[in-house]
Design an enzyme around this catalytic site. Structure first.
Site, PDB file in Angstrom:
ATOM      1  N   SER A   9      -1.183 -17.251  -2.034  1.00 54.38           N
ATOM      2  CA  SER A   9      -1.965 -18.124  -2.893  1.00 54.38           C
ATOM      3  C   SER A   9      -1.117 -18.434  -4.118  1.00 54.38           C
ATOM      4  CB  SER A   9      -3.272 -17.426  -3.293  1.00 54.38           C
ATOM      5  OG  SER A   9      -3.993 -18.210  -4.209  1.00 54.38           O
ATOM      6  N   TYR A  25       3.834 -19.763  -2.658  1.00 57.97           N
ATOM      7  CA  TYR A  25       4.127 -20.177  -1.287  1.00 57.97           C
ATOM      8  C   TYR A  25       5.608 -20.028  -0.973  1.00 57.97           C
ATOM      9  CZ  TYR A  25      -0.506 -22.234  -1.955  1.00 57.97           C
ATOM     10  OH  TYR A  25      -1.830 -22.430  -2.232  1.00 57.97           O
ATOM     11  N   LYS A  66      -6.319 -30.089   9.444  1.00 58.71           N
ATOM     12  CA  LYS A  66      -6.591 -31.525   9.373  1.00 58.71           C
ATOM     13  C   LYS A  66      -7.148 -31.853   7.981  1.00 58.71           C
ATOM     14  CE  LYS A  66     -11.047 -31.022   9.262  1.00 58.71           C
ATOM     15  NZ  LYS A  66     -11.740 -31.406   8.029  1.00 58.71           N
ATOM     16  N   ASP A  93     -11.740 -36.114   5.172  1.00 61.09           N
ATOM     17  CA  ASP A  93     -12.291 -34.771   5.331  1.00 61.09           C
ATOM     18  C   ASP A  93     -13.343 -34.699   6.432  1.00 61.09           C
ATOM     19  OD1 ASP A  93     -14.156 -32.330   4.411  1.00 61.09           O
ATOM     20  OD2 ASP A  93     -12.172 -32.080   3.554  1.00 61.09           O
TER      21      ASP A  93
END
Length: 325
Positions: A35, A57, A96, A175
């Site tokens: 995170s 990351y 996605k 979304d």
């Protein structure tokens, strides 16, 4: 068979769903979670039994033991984060919407192929047993000649930051609208000949709701709707000349219902029991990696690009451009 080290990049709600599934699969080791805050990563890792936690990351991708990374950040950052993983030799399962536009998707796919690394879109319905069940019913002629589909998907989500902010690639289309679109593209494999769409935009400049009609080259049609303001029934319906098939809940259906020409239900097929549905895409990735593939057969790169190009055309019709493009 040697287990695969699984990592998760970004630890929001959807990451928790994936962690739940992976933690119960024998083919994976819950290896690392990352995170932008070490405290969040540590809390997530402790909750789901991941061995390591990283506060950036970059640290995650620099760990040589990481093999497969599930990228669960907002889709505004999918291109950046998937590229980071690929450049450090990691296989990627990318949530996605794959990216915000086809150009970004094309670049990532080219990079994965150049490096011989798996890059798969985590469009979970594509990997579920329900997809084959529906395909088999259609192939058997259960409802005769299929000519059209209808699908909708939505929920009141406008309060969520990722939904209303353009800089996070917000809006219903990327979304929620991807689910009805994916449903139509799963049923109809011909090229899309025409797209007609409209949207109601928010004051922030993202789409609150939209309506889309796809006409395919073979004369079939799909009527689709997504909405981030209203509760919807999230159904997909396939219409034939001898009846119709109804799938309740596009993203994770529990049963498939078949109706005859008199609208009488003639069969109801429950889908197999599952952990939570996320296991299918993770298992497909493990299988593809072990067989040296750079894509998953359930959601090949060609289908990702097909969907991304349609999304681009729809947004172009609305004049909807995102800051991250």
């Amino acid at each position: 068979m040697e287990k695969m080290n699984f990592a998760i990049l970004a630890t929001g709600n959807i990451a928790g769903s994936m962690a739940e599934a992976v933690s119960r699969l024998d083919v994976f080791i819950c290896y690392a979670a990352a995170s932008r805050s070490y405290e969040r990563a540590r809390s997530f890792a402790d909750k789901w039994g991941f061995q390591k936690a990283y506060g950036s990351y970059e640290e995650l991708v620099q760990d040589p033991e990481v093999e497969l990374v599930y990228v669960a950040s907002p889709h505004s950052h999918h291109y950046e984060h998937a590229k980071l993983c690929l450049e450090h030799g990691k296989h990627v399962l990318l949530e996605k919407a794959f990216t915000v536009n086809a150009s970004q998707a094309e670049e990532l796919i080219a990079l994965s192929r150049e490096k011989g690394l798996l890059l798969a879109e985590a469009f979970w319905p594509r990997y579920m047993p329900s997809r084959k069940m529906i395909a088999d019913l259609i192939a058997q002629g259960t409802i005769g000649q299929v000519r059209s589909v209808m699908a909708d998907f939505g929920a009141p989500l406008s309060h969520l930051e990722r939904m209303y902010k353009p800089e996070l690639a917000g809006g219903a289309l990327l979304d929620l609208g991807v689910y009805p679109l994916n449903f139509a593209l799963t049923i109809f494999t011909e090229e899309v000949q025409d797209i007609q769409s409209s949207a109601v935009m928010s004051p922030e400049g993202v789409d609150w709701m939209n309506g889309i009609t796809l006409t395919f080259a073979d004369g079939k049609i799909a009527i689709l709707h997504s909405n981030m303001l209203s509760c919807m029934d999230d159904r997909g319906i396939i219409y034939g000349d001898k009846g119709h098939i109804e799938m309740g809940d596009l993203n994770n259906c529990s049963e498939i219902r078949v109706y005859d020409a008199d609208k009488k239900m003639t069969a109801c097929y429950p889908v197999p029991e599952q952990i939570n549905g996320y296991e299918y895409e993770a298992l497909a990735c493990a299988e593809a990696i072990r067989s040296g593939q750079v894509e998953c057969a359930q959601m090949p790169h060609s289908e990702t690009m097909r969907l991304m190009r349609i999304l681009d055309q729809i947004r172009e019709q609305w004049g909807f451009k995102l800051p991250c493009e």
